[in-house]
Design a protein around this motif. Structure first.
Motif, PDB file in Angstrom:
ATOM      1  N   GLU A 109     -37.731   1.786  41.367  1.00  0.00           N
ATOM      2  CA  GLU A 109     -38.809   2.218  40.486  1.00  0.00           C
ATOM      3  C   GLU A 109     -38.641   3.685  40.082  1.00  0.00           C
ATOM      4  O   GLU A 109     -38.812   4.035  38.913  1.00  0.00           O
ATOM      5  CB  GLU A 109     -40.154   2.010  41.177  1.00  0.00           C
ATOM      6  CG  GLU A 109     -41.318   2.145  40.242  1.00  0.00           C
ATOM      7  CD  GLU A 109     -42.625   1.674  40.852  1.00  0.00           C
ATOM      8  OE1 GLU A 109     -43.507   1.277  40.067  1.00  0.00           O
ATOM      9  OE2 GLU A 109     -42.780   1.707  42.081  1.00  0.00           O
ATOM     10  N   THR A 110     -38.284   4.527  41.021  1.00  0.00           N
ATOM     11  CA  THR A 110     -38.095   5.947  40.716  1.00  0.00           C
ATOM     12  C   THR A 110     -36.929   6.142  39.756  1.00  0.00           C
ATOM     13  O   THR A 110     -37.024   6.914  38.796  1.00  0.00           O
ATOM     14  CB  THR A 110     -37.875   6.756  42.011  1.00  0.00           C
ATOM     15  OG1 THR A 110     -38.995   6.536  42.882  1.00  0.00           O
ATOM     16  CG2 THR A 110     -37.741   8.237  41.725  1.00  0.00           C
ATOM     17  N   SER A 111     -35.838   5.440  39.984  1.00  0.00           N
ATOM     18  CA  SER A 111     -34.674   5.542  39.095  1.00  0.00           C
ATOM     19  C   SER A 111     -35.018   5.078  37.687  1.00  0.00           C
ATOM     20  O   SER A 111     -34.660   5.725  36.698  1.00  0.00           O
ATOM     21  CB  SER A 111     -33.511   4.703  39.630  1.00  0.00           C
ATOM     22  OG  SER A 111     -33.107   5.154  40.890  1.00  0.00           O
ATOM     23  N   ALA A 112     -35.726   3.950  37.593  1.00  0.00           N
ATOM     24  CA  ALA A 112     -36.114   3.423  36.286  1.00  0.00           C
ATOM     25  C   ALA A 112     -37.063   4.392  35.578  1.00  0.00           C
ATOM     26  O   ALA A 112     -36.938   4.623  34.366  1.00  0.00           O
ATOM     27  CB  ALA A 112     -36.763   2.052  36.436  1.00  0.00           C
ATOM     28  N   ALA A 113     -37.993   4.979  36.322  1.00  0.00           N
ATOM     29  CA  ALA A 113     -38.933   5.937  35.730  1.00  0.00           C
ATOM     30  C   ALA A 113     -38.182   7.176  35.242  1.00  0.00           C
ATOM     31  O   ALA A 113     -38.480   7.711  34.168  1.00  0.00           O
ATOM     32  CB  ALA A 113     -40.005   6.318  36.745  1.00  0.00           C
ATOM     33  N   LEU A 114     -37.211   7.631  36.007  1.00  0.00           N
ATOM     34  CA  LEU A 114     -36.440   8.810  35.612  1.00  0.00           C
ATOM     35  C   LEU A 114     -35.617   8.525  34.351  1.00  0.00           C
ATOM     36  O   LEU A 114     -35.550   9.361  33.449  1.00  0.00           O
ATOM     37  CB  LEU A 114     -35.528   9.257  36.757  1.00  0.00           C
ATOM     38  CG  LEU A 114     -34.982  10.669  36.656  1.00  0.00           C
ATOM     39  CD1 LEU A 114     -36.092  11.704  36.746  1.00  0.00           C
ATOM     40  CD2 LEU A 114     -33.969  10.925  37.756  1.00  0.00           C
ATOM     41  N   LEU A 115     -35.034   7.350  34.275  1.00  0.00           N
ATOM     42  CA  LEU A 115     -34.271   6.983  33.071  1.00  0.00           C
ATOM     43  C   LEU A 115     -35.180   6.879  31.849  1.00  0.00           C
ATOM     44  O   LEU A 115     -34.803   7.290  30.750  1.00  0.00           O
ATOM     45  CB  LEU A 115     -33.516   5.669  33.293  1.00  0.00           C
ATOM     46  CG  LEU A 115     -32.273   5.777  34.170  1.00  0.00           C
ATOM     47  CD1 LEU A 115     -31.764   4.390  34.558  1.00  0.00           C
ATOM     48  CD2 LEU A 115     -31.186   6.565  33.460  1.00  0.00           C
ATOM     49  N   GLU A 116     -36.361   6.320  32.029  1.00  0.00           N
ATOM     50  CA  GLU A 116     -37.301   6.230  30.903  1.00  0.00           C
ATOM     51  C   GLU A 116     -37.778   7.620  30.492  1.00  0.00           C
ATOM     52  O   GLU A 116     -37.867   7.926  29.300  1.00  0.00           O
ATOM     53  CB  GLU A 116     -38.494   5.336  31.262  1.00  0.00           C
ATOM     54  CG  GLU A 116     -39.488   5.147  30.140  1.00  0.00           C
ATOM     55  CD  GLU A 116     -38.900   4.530  28.878  1.00  0.00           C
ATOM     56  OE1 GLU A 116     -39.417   4.854  27.789  1.00  0.00           O
ATOM     57  OE2 GLU A 116     -37.941   3.724  28.953  1.00  0.00           O
ATOM     58  N   LEU A 117     -38.046   8.473  31.472  1.00  0.00           N
ATOM     59  CA  LEU A 117     -38.455   9.844  31.155  1.00  0.00           C
ATOM     60  C   LEU A 117     -37.329  10.580  30.431  1.00  0.00           C
ATOM     61  O   LEU A 117     -37.582  11.363  29.519  1.00  0.00           O
ATOM     62  CB  LEU A 117     -38.852  10.594  32.430  1.00  0.00           C
ATOM     63  CG  LEU A 117     -39.406  12.004  32.233  1.00  0.00           C
ATOM     64  CD1 LEU A 117     -40.684  11.979  31.398  1.00  0.00           C
ATOM     65  CD2 LEU A 117     -39.640  12.670  33.585  1.00  0.00           C
ATOM     66  N   LEU A 141     -34.910  16.921  33.820  1.00  0.00           N
ATOM     67  CA  LEU A 141     -34.099  17.912  34.522  1.00  0.00           C
ATOM     68  C   LEU A 141     -34.922  18.621  35.598  1.00  0.00           C
ATOM     69  O   LEU A 141     -34.468  18.760  36.741  1.00  0.00           O
ATOM     70  CB  LEU A 141     -33.527  18.928  33.531  1.00  0.00           C
ATOM     71  CG  LEU A 141     -32.656  20.037  34.119  1.00  0.00           C
ATOM     72  CD1 LEU A 141     -31.386  19.454  34.748  1.00  0.00           C
ATOM     73  CD2 LEU A 141     -32.290  21.045  33.032  1.00  0.00           C
ATOM     74  N   GLU A 142     -36.117  19.035  35.250  1.00  0.00           N
ATOM     75  CA  GLU A 142     -36.987  19.740  36.201  1.00  0.00           C
ATOM     76  C   GLU A 142     -37.271  18.890  37.442  1.00  0.00           C
ATOM     77  O   GLU A 142     -37.133  19.351  38.575  1.00  0.00           O
ATOM     78  CB  GLU A 142     -38.297  20.105  35.499  1.00  0.00           C
ATOM     79  CG  GLU A 142     -39.345  20.730  36.390  1.00  0.00           C
ATOM     80  CD  GLU A 142     -40.698  20.818  35.693  1.00  0.00           C
ATOM     81  OE1 GLU A 142     -41.723  20.624  36.383  1.00  0.00           O
ATOM     82  OE2 GLU A 142     -40.748  21.087  34.475  1.00  0.00           O
ATOM     83  N   LEU A 143     -37.661  17.638  37.220  1.00  0.00           N
ATOM     84  CA  LEU A 143     -37.979  16.753  38.346  1.00  0.00           C
ATOM     85  C   LEU A 143     -36.726  16.390  39.143  1.00  0.00           C
ATOM     86  O   LEU A 143     -36.767  16.291  40.376  1.00  0.00           O
ATOM     87  CB  LEU A 143     -38.676  15.488  37.845  1.00  0.00           C
ATOM     88  CG  LEU A 143     -40.061  15.700  37.240  1.00  0.00           C
ATOM     89  CD1 LEU A 143     -40.569  14.412  36.604  1.00  0.00           C
ATOM     90  CD2 LEU A 143     -41.042  16.225  38.274  1.00  0.00           C
ATOM     91  N   GLY A 144     -35.621  16.201  38.446  1.00  0.00           N
ATOM     92  CA  GLY A 144     -34.369  15.881  39.129  1.00  0.00           C
ATOM     93  C   GLY A 144     -33.896  17.024  40.015  1.00  0.00           C
ATOM     94  O   GLY A 144     -33.454  16.809  41.144  1.00  0.00           O
ATOM     95  N   ILE A 145     -34.003  18.231  39.512  1.00  0.00           N
ATOM     96  CA  ILE A 145     -33.610  19.397  40.310  1.00  0.00           C
ATOM     97  C   ILE A 145     -34.486  19.499  41.548  1.00  0.00           C
ATOM     98  O   ILE A 145     -33.999  19.774  42.644  1.00  0.00           O
ATOM     99  CB  ILE A 145     -33.648  20.682  39.454  1.00  0.00           C
ATOM    100  CG1 ILE A 145     -32.414  20.690  38.545  1.00  0.00           C
ATOM    101  CG2 ILE A 145     -33.698  21.935  40.324  1.00  0.00           C
ATOM    102  CD1 ILE A 145     -32.356  21.821  37.554  1.00  0.00           C
TER     103      ILE A 145
END
Length: 152
Positions: free
Chosen positions: A28-36, A45-49
């Motif tokens: 779910e987190t990966s899918a949300a990050l890809l959609e974002l 980038l901010e959340l990934g860092i």
């Protein structure tokens, strides 16, 4: 599984951010990050860092996050890896070595500090033999490329 996560595409951006910040689960987190990523690469980038620098989630999630945000800003992504206090997990280390190797091989304009290269080499050498063998191909390619770059 892809159908199970289809709903993520319909969520508001604020809900995607919440899923990423709370790390609801790897998929779910990966899918949300890809959609974002499709909506707001700066927030991605901010959340990934934040995930990488603060060692949030497991090794597989961090490797996925690295792959996503490295494409956005390689230098900031590598910088957060260098700043992080926690050891780099095996899967994440393999991904980092792979991406850096590709950039060195392609002779991109990315300036990778020797300190970071040394950190990655040191981390690899501190792994036990079983963990080293999991990413030996990435390590071999990484070592060959940094040596070809003129670094000893």
């Amino acid at each position: 599984m892809e159908d199970e996560l289809e709903y993520i595409k319909r969520l508001e951006t604020s809900k995607l951010i919440e899923i990423i910040q709370d790390i609801f689960g790897f998929e779910e987190t990966s899918a949300a990050l890809l959609e974002l990523y499709n909506r707001d690469i700066n927030k991605t980038l901010e959340l990934g860092i934040d995930i990488l620098e603060n060692n949030k989630g497991d090794d597989y999630l961090q490797a996925t996050v690295f792959d996503i945000i490295y494409d956005i800003n390689p230098m900031k992504t590598l910088g957060c890896i260098y700043k992080r206090k926690a050891d780099i997990g095996v899967v994440l280390l393999g991904d980092i070595m792979s991406e850096v190797s590709i950039d060195i091989y392609k002779k991109t304009n990315i300036q990778i500090p020797d300190e970071l290269l040394n950190l990655l080499l040191e981390r690899y050498h501190n792994l036990d033999e079983f963990e080293q063998n999991k990413i030996i191909d990435y390590f071999t390619e990484f070592e060959e490329n940094i040596n070809a770059r003129g670094r000893t």
